[in-house]
Structure formats: C-alpha cells, structure tokens
Write a protein that holds these residues in place. Sequence first.
Motif, short mmCIF file in Angstrom:
data_model
loop_
_atom_site.label_atom_id
_atom_site.label_comp_id
_atom_site.label_asym_id
_atom_site.label_seq_id
_atom_site.Cartn_x
_atom_site.Cartn_y
_atom_site.Cartn_z
N THR A 49 73.29 47.02 67.29
CA THR A 49 72.96 48.43 67.50
C THR A 49 72.10 48.96 66.36
O THR A 49 71.07 49.59 66.57
CB THR A 49 74.24 49.28 67.62
N LEU A 53 68.24 50.24 66.47
CA LEU A 53 67.87 51.56 65.96
C LEU A 53 66.74 51.45 64.94
O LEU A 53 65.77 52.22 64.98
CB LEU A 53 69.08 52.25 65.33
N LEU A 57 63.71 53.40 66.50
CA LEU A 57 63.73 54.83 66.19
C LEU A 57 62.53 55.29 65.36
O LEU A 57 61.92 56.32 65.68
CB LEU A 57 65.04 55.18 65.48
N PRO A 374 67.19 53.39 71.51
CA PRO A 374 68.25 53.49 70.50
C PRO A 374 69.42 54.38 70.90
O PRO A 374 70.57 54.10 70.56
CB PRO A 374 67.52 54.04 69.26
#
Length: 419
Positions: A49, A53, A57, A374
């Motif tokens: 995760t 991200l 992101l 994300p």
Amino acid sequence: MTTTHLQSWRTRVALLLAGQTLSLIGSSVVQYAIVWHLAMRTDSGAVMTVTTLCAALPQAIVSLFGGVWADRWNRKALIMLPDALIALATVALALSIANGGEALALFFVILLIRSAGGGVQTPAVQSLIPDITPEEKLLRVNSINGTIQSVNMIAAPAIAAVLINIMPLWAILYVDVTTAVIGIAFVALIRVQSAARTRSNEAPSVLTEMRAGLRYAWRYPRIRSVLISYALVCFVNIAPMNLTLLLMNRGFQGQTLDLRFTVLETAADKLAANEMAWSVGMVVGGALLATVGAKLFHDNMALLAAAFFGMGIGTVALGLAPTLLLYLFVDFLIGVSTAIGTSPTYTLLQQETESDMQGRVFGLLTTFSGFGTPLGMLVFGPLADVVDVRVIFVVGGVLTIPFGVWLLRVDKRWARKVR
C-alpha cells in the motif's frame, strides 16, 4: 524553409516515440526490480500500500501543475528534464544500496521522486503528440504508442526477472540511467515550432489556470465523464490489480507451470509472467487498434466503455481462477481490454480539447486516475492482510462494470444531440 518544416511529422513522431520507448523500458525494469524486491522481502499488504502511494500520489498531485506548465512552457523541455532528475535520484539510490543502505524509507523517497517526475512528463507528452501529428492520424499514433509501450512492458519484466537473479539491485538501477540519457537525446532532436507559452508579467497564476482547466473540463459532458469514470475505475479496479503480486505469492505458491519454452517455478518467474501476460494482451489490443481498429471504429467513448466491461469481467475471473495457467490467460485478456480503452481515451481528449487547454486536461486525467489508485489501495491494501485477496478481485471487478454502462449512456445522449 525552416528546419521544422524539413522534418516531416512522421520523423517527429518517430523521434518522440523512440525517446519515450527507451526511457520507459529502463524505468520499467528498475520499477519492477524495486517493487518485487520489496514484495519478496516483506510479503506485506501494508508495504504494498505504501509502495503504491509513493508510486502514484506524487504524480497525481504534480500533474495538476504539470498540465498548466505543458500549456504554458516548452513541452520538449518538460519531457526531458524529469528524465534527467529521475536518473540522478536513481544514481543516488544505487550508491546508497551499494554501500549497505537499504532502509524502506529510502526506497519510498526514490519512488516519490520518480512519481513526481511522471507528473510533469505525462501531460507534456500527451500534449506534444497532437502538436506534431495530423488530427486524422491521432488514433493510429496513440495506438502505435500504446503498442510500443506494451512491447516494452513485455520486455521489462522479463529483463527484470533475469537481472534480479544474476545482479545486485544497485547494478540494475543503472539500466534506467543509461536509457534515460539516450531517450533525452532522441527527444532533443525533435524540431517543433513552439507556441508562445512563455509567462508574461500579466499571465495568471498557476492556481488560476488550474481552476480554469477544471471549469473547462466540467463544461463538456464527454470530457467530464471520461475523467470521473477513469478515477473511479482506478479506485475499484486498478487499485486491486496492484495486489496481483500478493495474489501470485499466496494463491499459486508451490505451483509449477511448464510452458514448454520455460518453467515457472520461482516467485520472480511468476511475477514476471504475471506482468508479461498482461503486457502481451496490451500489445495485441494496441496492434488491433493501430491496424484494423483505427479504420473500423470511430466512437472512442464506446471503445472505452467496452474496455471497462472487459476489465471488470476479467478482474472477477482473476479472483476465481483455480490454476496459474488460467490466471495468466485471463490476465492476457485484461491487457487486451486495457489497450482497447487507453488509446481511444487519449484520442478523444486530444480531439475534443482545445490546444491551449490540452495540458491541463491531461493533467486532470493523470491526477484523477493517480488519486483513484492510491485511495483504492488505502482501502484494499490493508484488507488484503485480513481477508482472502481473491475476494477483493471479485468485488473490484463487479464494481467496474457499471462505469461502462454509464459511458454508453453519455455517448448515446451526445449522439442524439449531434444528429
């Protein structure tokens, strides 16, 4: 006659695609190597995760500015500069790893930098293509571009799988540095008559131009629906697809697949096969669009809707696949579906967006899709450590299908208006 006029549009397109191809393959090899290294080292949904991200992101945020810059400044420079900065960051990571520094935080910082560079480069590339391509050739050029990138995505995981077994990670990182330098040289050779994008004292601020781009996109239902649907599909479908690494590790651990020309035994082999099956599908889908599709299909919105249907059904099938062979076949079909949607999306936005707004619209596309992935991982990533990861794929696939229905309805309403 100027040098620009002496250089045909085919030459300019070839130089751009060649430069981006070389840059992409080096970046992809390194990206796969980094992500696989982290996946095999941790086998953690939480780490995946954070990795997602960091990889998505910054690009989503920077693309808002990158889109404005692409409409305001030299698009060639905005393509080359990020490659140079990413190469420098990659050298720094290689030197650190070679000297024993392998903290997770270090990998995350480098992924952040690489992602931010993409936020500048992507809107510039997509905005430069219509600058150097006749409008009637856009779908074909976008399809060729997608096919070339898909071929790279076949080669990149294969190269990464070989290199990760024979070379230390720090040495693999220099592949990206080499291809970036060559790619920059190709793009530098493109001759384009630049529009006046240099900022004057009276020019509006970046934030003002960002708001203008958002208002512009929202004014047109087809552009608006593409941006929204892309973001939401990234949330419910692309985000779970980032968990294929965990699905391969957990669902097919211990399975060996003999493909005649190779045997998939190790985790690296299976991860490479996972990427390659999808990429081969992308090549096939892109090739169909670049040849037959560009002549037969002219409704780009309908093609994107069909792609969402295929991606949704395929993602459900991934979660239900009982064997590695069937899984890889379904992954191939998802690649075909993805290619059928990607090139028409770019073509639709290029054709229906005014030239001086294209950078901002493509920046919004990158931002919306970049935030969708994300945010989806914030939901699905931690769930992967609590529930069976296969359930996540089934749910994500089912939630994708309604967006195809929505786009078809938008397309039909538009068709009735233009009659």
